[in-house]
Write an enzyme that holds these catalytic residues in place. Structure first.
Site, PDB file in Angstrom:
ATOM      1  N   GLY A  95      -1.553   6.393  -4.412  1.00 16.16           N
ATOM      2  CA  GLY A  95      -0.257   7.044  -4.610  1.00 16.16           C
ATOM      3  C   GLY A  95       0.574   7.062  -3.341  1.00 16.16           C
ATOM      4  CG  HIS A 144       1.510   1.143  -2.925  1.00 12.68           C
ATOM      5  ND1 HIS A 144       2.095   2.040  -2.060  1.00 12.68           N
ATOM      6  CD2 HIS A 144       0.176   1.243  -2.700  1.00 12.68           C
ATOM      7  CE1 HIS A 144       1.159   2.667  -1.356  1.00 12.68           C
ATOM      8  NE2 HIS A 144      -0.008   2.195  -1.706  1.00 12.68           N
ATOM      9  CD  GLN A 156      -9.153  -1.267   0.726  1.00 12.67           C
ATOM     10  OE1 GLN A 156      -9.419  -0.158   1.159  1.00 12.67           O
ATOM     11  NE2 GLN A 156      -8.008  -1.519   0.092  1.00 12.67           N
ATOM     12  CB  SER A 179       0.914   6.331   1.912  1.00 15.28           C
ATOM     13  OG  SER A 179       0.843   5.377   0.881  1.00 15.28           O
TER      14      SER A 179
END
Ligand code: AMP
Length: 282
Positions: free
Chosen positions: A34, A40, A154, A187
């Site tokens: 989020g 994103h 990642q 973010s």
């Protein structure tokens, strides 16, 4: 069947996905925590090109945060996130109410690309990521899943994980989206005040200079040490690493690049905010 745009329950999620499967739809998945930004959204755009339905998830995963990190203060704004996802053409947003049973006892431990770099500084991190991604992939059962190169280690860890555990999903990578001054969107960039934001913008400039030096034949350790000094001089608190690694295995490179395909990876702290970034060398 009318479809809700957001679902919280695993049962409703499954029935929606089964319905789509019954109509021969293909499914792409974009997991997020989020506090969405254009980075994103670029993943959603990529996902739409590769599948007929796109599912995004929003979940701030407690198992990838260590004590003292920003789990409690991590920005949360589901209403705005869902508006952005709808505008981007996402078909369904999964906001799980619960990911972990109180008796949860299983770990997912990835070696290879998960070792070193981030793991040297956040030992808990890839265990948490591997666990949540495995669980989300099992719940959504997509054909493809899209991850950002922003979190390069990642991305390789998830590729290794899904290959090793025979999870039937194709992992696609999306390029890093950046602000005007080149700072990788994140973010956590909203934590910066004006002064620290300016300092943060230096990281990608120094990273690119270092990558160019290595590509032009400079000794890797000399170039990365020089970059570390520049980052500190720019006003960063400290540098976790500046490292050149093999693009696919993430094994560290030393000496000269020669014919290797290299990636430069950086993690540094700017006024209390930890930033990571990376770029291809050459
Ligand atoms: P997060 O919400 O930080 O867990 O990120 C969710 C996904 O968005 C991950 O696959 C990230 O790599 C990707 N992502 C985050 N920031 C960016 C960016 N600036 N550009 C491209 N992808 C990103």
């Amino acid at each position: 069947m009318t479809t809700a745009f957001t679902v919280k329950s695993q049962t409703v999620l499954r029935s929606q996905i089964c319905g789509w499967r019954g109509s021969a739809e293909t499914i792409a998945f974009v997991p997020t925590m989020g506090a969405l930004h254009a980075g994103h959204i670029s993943l959603i755009t990529k996902a739409k090109k590769h599948a007929s339905k796109v599912v995004a998830s929003i979940y701030v995963n407690e198992t990838q945060f260590a004590e003292g990190e920003d789990l409690d203060t991590y920005p949360r704004d589901h209403k705005r996130d869902c508006e952005m996802l709808r505008a981007a053409g996402c078909d369904l947003v999964y906001i799980p109410e619960k990911m972990y049973d109180p008796y949860h006892s299983t770990t997912v431990n990835v070696g290879g690309p998960a070792l070193g770099l981030e793991t040297n500084h956040r030992a808990h991190f890839f265990g948490g990521v591997a666990l949540i991604v495995t669980k989300l992939l099992n719940r959504v059962q997509p054909d493809i899943a899209v991850f950002g190169e922003k979190d390069y280690q990642q991305l390789l860890t998830i590729r290794r994980l899904t290959a090793d555990l025979d999870i039937p999903v194709r992992i696609l990578a999306a390029p890093i989206m950046r602000e005007k001054d080149g700072l990788a969107m994140s973010s956590r960039n909203r934590y910066f005040d004006e002064e620290s934001r300016k300092i943060a913008g230096q990281l990608n400039v120094i990273m690119r200079q270092c990558a160019e030096e290595i590509a032009s034949g400079a000794d890797i350790n000399t170039a990365t040490d020089k970059a570390t000094i520049k980052i500190i001089k720019a006003g960063f608190d400290n540098v976790d690493y500046v490292a050149a690694a093999d693009t696919n295995s993430l094994e560290l490179l030393t000496g000269h690049l020669n014919n290797c395909r290299g990636r430069l990876l950086i993690a540094a702290h700017c006024k209390g905010v930890r930033l990571i970034d990376n770029c291809q060398i050459g």
